[in-house]
Design an enzyme around this catalytic site. Sequence first.
Site, PDB file in Angstrom:
ATOM      1  N   TYR A  63       0.840  -1.200   0.000  1.00  0.00           N
ATOM      2  CA  TYR A  63       0.000   0.000   0.000  1.00  0.00           C
ATOM      3  C   TYR A  63       0.873   1.248   0.000  1.00  0.00           C
ATOM      4  CZ  TYR A  63      -3.202   3.630   1.625  1.00  0.00           C
ATOM      5  OH  TYR A  63      -3.915   4.804   1.746  1.00  0.00           O
ATOM      6  N   LYS A  87       1.302   4.448  -2.847  1.00  0.00           N
ATOM      7  CA  LYS A  87       1.194   5.872  -2.553  1.00  0.00           C
ATOM      8  C   LYS A  87       2.515   6.598  -2.831  1.00  0.00           C
ATOM      9  CE  LYS A  87      -3.115   5.782  -1.511  1.00  0.00           C
ATOM     10  NZ  LYS A  87      -4.109   6.439  -2.401  1.00  0.00           N
TER      11      LYS A  87
END
Length: 246
Positions: free
Chosen positions: A155, A159
Amino acid sequence: MGTLKGKVALVTGGSRGIGAAIARRLAHEGAAVAITYAASPVKAAEVVHGIEAAGGRALAVRADSADAEAVRSAVVQTVKTFGRLDVLVNNAGVATLAALEELSLAEFDRLMAVNVRGLFAATQAAVRHMGEGGRIINIGSTSSDGALFPGMAVYAATKAAVAGLTRGWARDLGPRGITVNNVQPGPVDTDMNPADGPLAAGLKGQIAVQRYGQGDEVASMVAYLAGPEGAFVTGAHLKIDGGLTA
């Protein structure tokens, strides 16, 4: 109110949480707003009806951000319905927390498809319709600068990719008068990470203001970047995290 009068915005993942708050705020500022949704038609309809009840114009388009063609089609439908596109908010995102040995390739691919590939497809399609004054606003995360918990590696990597794309696109699109910025929320009270959820107790102790943020607070920063006062801001990474990373 009225800083975006005559403008058109598209918010991906705008049926709930931060995305819905952003859609409502941009409509409040006068923009016609399209939202995409993947699996929440009732919530998407509620956002649209709320905007219309307040005198605004809104459109909901079913488009899973993992499907690049669906994302491109949403851009086309927005332009066809409202006649132009001035602001793209790349909000759609998914999160999976899992240990390295336990994260499947399918889950890895889903994270990359929604958080990076879908954002790329939306932006590529949107800038074809934007001119001077266009705005690309990516909703990243403070996780791009560091994983707070075990299991956040992939994750966080998605980002970090958003942050990198923001920097590069700011250079690419600046000569055309289009700004590109990255809003990085910390813990915000949403369905994905509720303020009374299993992660909350540990997180609140690390946040300087000792509370979760609200979707409307993130929306305020997005409205600033989308409006005329944000015209000289591009390539920026703007944290709204209550001091989590201070």
